[in-house]
Structures are given as C-alpha cells and as structure tokens.
Write an enzyme that holds these catalytic residues in place. Sequence first.
Site, PDB file in Angstrom:
ATOM      1  N   ARG A 105      -6.188   1.254  -4.452  1.00  0.00           N
ATOM      2  CA  ARG A 105      -4.426   0.981  -3.423  1.00  0.00           C
ATOM      3  C   ARG A 105      -4.220  -0.353  -3.923  1.00  0.00           C
ATOM      4  O   ARG A 105      -5.866  -1.308  -4.542  1.00  0.00           O
ATOM      5  CB  ARG A 105      -5.302   1.402  -2.209  1.00  0.00           C
ATOM      6  CG  ARG A 105      -6.639   0.501  -1.991  1.00  0.00           C
ATOM      7  CD  ARG A 105      -7.530   1.548  -1.986  1.00  0.00           C
ATOM      8  NE  ARG A 105      -7.632   2.790  -1.586  1.00  0.00           N
ATOM      9  CZ  ARG A 105      -7.811   3.607  -1.026  1.00  0.00           C
ATOM     10  NH1 ARG A 105      -9.284   3.054   0.062  1.00  0.00           N
ATOM     11  NH2 ARG A 105      -8.349   4.979  -1.193  1.00  0.00           N
ATOM     12  N   ASP A 148     -10.193  -1.915   6.716  1.00  0.00           N
ATOM     13  CA  ASP A 148     -10.516  -0.275   7.607  1.00  0.00           C
ATOM     14  C   ASP A 148     -11.673  -1.426   8.946  1.00  0.00           C
ATOM     15  O   ASP A 148     -12.005  -2.667   8.527  1.00  0.00           O
ATOM     16  CB  ASP A 148     -12.067   0.084   6.820  1.00  0.00           C
ATOM     17  CG  ASP A 148     -11.011   1.213   5.981  1.00  0.00           C
ATOM     18  OD1 ASP A 148     -10.080   1.387   5.980  1.00  0.00           O
ATOM     19  OD2 ASP A 148     -11.542   1.199   4.860  1.00  0.00           O
ATOM     20  N   ASP A 160      -6.587  -2.302   1.224  1.00  0.00           N
ATOM     21  CA  ASP A 160      -7.527  -1.097   2.114  1.00  0.00           C
ATOM     22  C   ASP A 160      -7.794  -2.232   3.197  1.00  0.00           C
ATOM     23  O   ASP A 160      -8.901  -2.959   2.536  1.00  0.00           O
ATOM     24  CB  ASP A 160      -8.291  -0.518   1.338  1.00  0.00           C
ATOM     25  CG  ASP A 160      -8.881   0.523   2.261  1.00  0.00           C
ATOM     26  OD1 ASP A 160      -8.380   1.434   3.771  1.00  0.00           O
ATOM     27  OD2 ASP A 160     -10.019   0.859   2.821  1.00  0.00           O
ATOM     28  N   ARG A 173       0.885  -0.890  -0.102  1.00  0.00           N
ATOM     29  CA  ARG A 173      -0.338  -0.319  -0.163  1.00  0.00           C
ATOM     30  C   ARG A 173       1.114   1.430  -0.073  1.00  0.00           C
ATOM     31  O   ARG A 173       1.792   1.261   1.043  1.00  0.00           O
ATOM     32  CB  ARG A 173      -0.413   0.043   0.983  1.00  0.00           C
ATOM     33  CG  ARG A 173      -1.427   1.278   1.536  1.00  0.00           C
ATOM     34  CD  ARG A 173      -3.162   1.301   0.634  1.00  0.00           C
ATOM     35  NE  ARG A 173      -3.933   2.205   0.747  1.00  0.00           N
ATOM     36  CZ  ARG A 173      -4.996   2.845   2.338  1.00  0.00           C
ATOM     37  NH1 ARG A 173      -5.318   1.502   2.270  1.00  0.00           N
ATOM     38  NH2 ARG A 173      -5.629   4.024   1.653  1.00  0.00           N
TER      39      ARG A 173
END
Length: 186
Positions: free
Chosen positions: A104, A109, A107, A95
């Site tokens: 990207r 989260d 990712d 990343r």
Amino acid sequence: MSLDMDYPAEQTIQEAYIALGSNIGDRAGLLQQAIEMIHAHEGIQVLKVSHMYETDPVGYVDQPAFLNMVISVSTCLSPILLLRSLLKLELQLGRIRKQRWGPRTIDLDLLLYDNVIMDQEELMLPHPRMMDRPFVLVPLHDVIADSHLLQEQVASLSQAALQSGKEGITLWKTINWHSESGHFAS
Ligand code: X6L
Ligand code: MG
Ligand code: MG
C-alpha cells in the site's frame, strides 16, 4: 450548532495515536505528506512524530519492506470520525485495497484514543493487534506519553523486540517535527 455527530457533544480535546505505514512508491515522502495532511485537518493537530523505521513485511511477507511511524495528535473529532478522516486521507494518497495485507502507498491505523475501549464493527480500540507488532510498538514508544496507561508495557515490549534482533526493524531516518510551521527537519 449542527446536530450531526461531526464533533463529540462536549467538544473536548482528546489525545490519540496513529500508526502510519508505506511500502509502495516514495515511502518517506508519502509518510511525511500524510502527516502534513493530518495536521492540516481543522479538527486534528499533530503533537509528536516518531522516528521513521524500515521494517520487514509481516502477515503477507512477499512484498517490499515498509517504512513505519507513529504520531500523537490532539483532536476534537470522535473516534469514529477520526477514523473516517484517516480512511479518506488514505484514498487521497492513492490507497487501493486489492489484496488483504498487501502492499500500500499509505496505511493509517488508529491505535489509541484517550483511554477509550470500544468494540464496534467499524472500529476497535485499543487497536486489537498493536501489542504484538514491533513495527507499531517501537515507533509508538518514541511518542507515547509517560502518563499513558500503556506506557510501561509499550516500553518493555518494544525494547524486547529490538533486543531480540529478529524483528526486522531498523532506524531509517530521525525526524524533527515543528508543529508551529507544519514542516519537517532532519
Ligand atoms: C500470523 C498471521 C502472524 C498474520 C501475523 C501480522 C497479519 C500483521 C497482518 C499476521 C499478521 C498484519 C504492515 C506489515 C501489514 C506494516 C510491516 C498487518 C497487516 N502492514 N508489515 N504488514 N509494516 N512491517 O505496516 O499488520 S499487513
Ligand atoms: Mg496496518
Ligand atoms: Mg489499516
């Protein structure tokens, strides 16, 4: 026992939900690699894995389509330490943060951690925008526990998003995760 806060003082095990996205390179391979690496962390066990969805980019739309998933995990890490572990994994998977909302390789989260509500500079829980992102809601619905406080809301919002037909989200691949072997099957 060490006094730094690598683990919560009570050493309790909590359930957490993590959203994954990729729109550069071998997207499916990167998502699967990320899940294997999360599971390989000594403080995290992957419990459930959603299907894989291909989704139109939102926020900054002039970029390739994403593959998105959500997983549930059990962890003895605190929310902040779980988050930092995920950011470290993002770097290991190439990343590079250039452009806000830009493409990207991976990712990761943190969406939910037990029923924790927090509003810190480093981390907000629940994830502040998860309930208006179909690319999060639909895979989250695959894995969220029936007993979770948000289950019904996630179910109805994800169903509404899919039925509208405007949300640019399609099933890409069905996934079977076997946590015993740490491997995927189709
Ligand atoms: C107005 C302004 C409306 C901004 C929406 C939405 C911004 C989502 C950022 C927004 C707005 C985001 C992914 C993505 C991103 C992903 C798909 C973001 C951050 N990540 N699109 N866009 N999947 N499909 O994982 O989520 S950038
Ligand atoms: Mg994101
Ligand atoms: Mg992120």
